[in-house]
Design an enzyme around this catalytic site. Structure first.
Site, mmCIF file in Angstrom:
data_model
loop_
_atom_site.group_PDB
_atom_site.id
_atom_site.type_symbol
_atom_site.label_atom_id
_atom_site.label_comp_id
_atom_site.label_asym_id
_atom_site.label_seq_id
_atom_site.Cartn_x
_atom_site.Cartn_y
_atom_site.Cartn_z
ATOM 1 N N SER A 1 11.189 -0.429 -4.537
ATOM 2 C CA SER A 1 11.424 -0.243 -3.105
ATOM 3 C C SER A 1 12.508 -1.218 -2.674
ATOM 4 O O SER A 1 12.765 -2.222 -3.358
ATOM 5 C CB SER A 1 10.138 -0.522 -2.318
ATOM 6 O OG SER A 1 10.381 -0.633 -0.929
ATOM 7 N N TYR B 1 2.698 -5.433 0.247
ATOM 8 C CA TYR B 1 3.439 -4.356 -0.407
ATOM 9 C C TYR B 1 4.731 -4.862 -1.037
ATOM 10 O O TYR B 1 5.060 -4.499 -2.178
ATOM 11 C CB TYR B 1 3.743 -3.260 0.617
ATOM 12 C CG TYR B 1 4.596 -2.139 0.100
ATOM 13 C CD1 TYR B 1 4.076 -1.210 -0.793
ATOM 14 C CD2 TYR B 1 5.921 -1.983 0.514
ATOM 15 C CE1 TYR B 1 4.853 -0.160 -1.264
ATOM 16 C CE2 TYR B 1 6.702 -0.939 0.049
ATOM 17 C CZ TYR B 1 6.173 -0.039 -0.840
ATOM 18 O OH TYR B 1 6.937 0.995 -1.306
#
Length: 259
Positions: free
Chosen positions: A148, A161
């Site tokens: 990501s 995250y």
């Protein structure tokens, strides 16, 4: 299912896609089916996974499902052995399964941290481990991990995250170096904010609308990405078109990380 954009570059390749019921995983399964791959799709949610498989079978795709949790060692192993049992080999793993909680370090609990690291970190480790074992038996293969922009740069409200996606980035690079001389390529994509089902739910959460508006404005292209755009990058990295690429983390982010 439309065959627009299909090249057949994955024709006959055996592929496992984790977290395939929704979002980027689902779009990747659709793209791989268009490209001729033989699929094992996995998720911990059975009904949407079976629905996806039924839809792809109607197009002539070879596909089977495995319902399980990537963070459970026996389940992760079943996902990989499903490919070797059914197709005789594993050529591609897309290590996509993950969860995306939002919260700063004061909002995120220890239990939240443990859950994210178990699924996004341990689950990726386990599926990669068993995939490499299978690929070594047949001379190599390709792994694509889902990192990501949060796994390459800091972001607000990503206290759990983001670090989990740094695990994905690091695992990609270390595994790539470890296994390059055995014919196994390991790469990652680093999506920006993508219009998955999870992102579409943000306006229903406290602060979600404001967060979504702010993050969209930070992408130089002025919009969020679509799951199919990430799937196309994954298909490229999984294919022989990327035969001399390993250890790369490819941003699919509308220019976010270029700033």
């Amino acid at each position: 299912m439309s065959t627009a954009g299909a090249t057949g570059r994955l024709h006959g390749k055996s592929a496992v896609i984790t977290g395939a019921a929704f979002g980027i995983g689902r779009a990747t399964a659709v793209q791989f089916a268009r490209e001729g791959a033989r699929l094992i799709v996995t998720d911990n949610q059975g009904d949407p996974l079976r629905k996806l498989a039924d839809e792809l079978r109607e197009t002539g795709a070879e596909i089977a499902t495995v319902i399980g949790d990537v963070s459970v060692e026996a389940d992760a192993n079943r996902m990989i052995t499903a490919a070797t049992d059914r197709y005789g080999r594993l050529d591609v793993l897309v290590a996509n399964a993950g969860i995306i909680p939002l919260g700063d370090v004061m909002e995120v609990s220890a239990a939240d941290w443990d859950e994210v690291v178990a699924i996004d970190g341990r689950g990726m480790f386990l599926t990669c481990k068993f995939a490499i074992e299978a690929m070594l038996a047949t001379g190599g293969g390709a792994i694509v991990c889902l990192s990501s922009i949060s796994g390459l740069a800091g972001q607000k409200r990503q206290a759990a995250y983001g670090p989990a996606k740094f695990i994905a980035t690091g695992m990609t690079k270390h595994l790539a170096v470890e296994w390059a001389d055995r014919g196994i390529r390991v790469n990652a994509v680093a999506p920006g904010t993508i219009r998955t089902e999870r992102v579409k739910q943000l306006p229903d959460e406290p602060g979600g609308s404001e967060y979504l508006a702010a993050i969209e404005s930070m992408h130089p292209m002025g919009r969020l990405g679509e799951p199919a755009e990430v799937a196309s990058a994954i298909a490229f990295l999984a294919s022989d078109d990327a035969s001399f690429i390993t250890g790369a983390v490819l941003p699919v982010d509308g220019g976010y990380l270029a700033q």
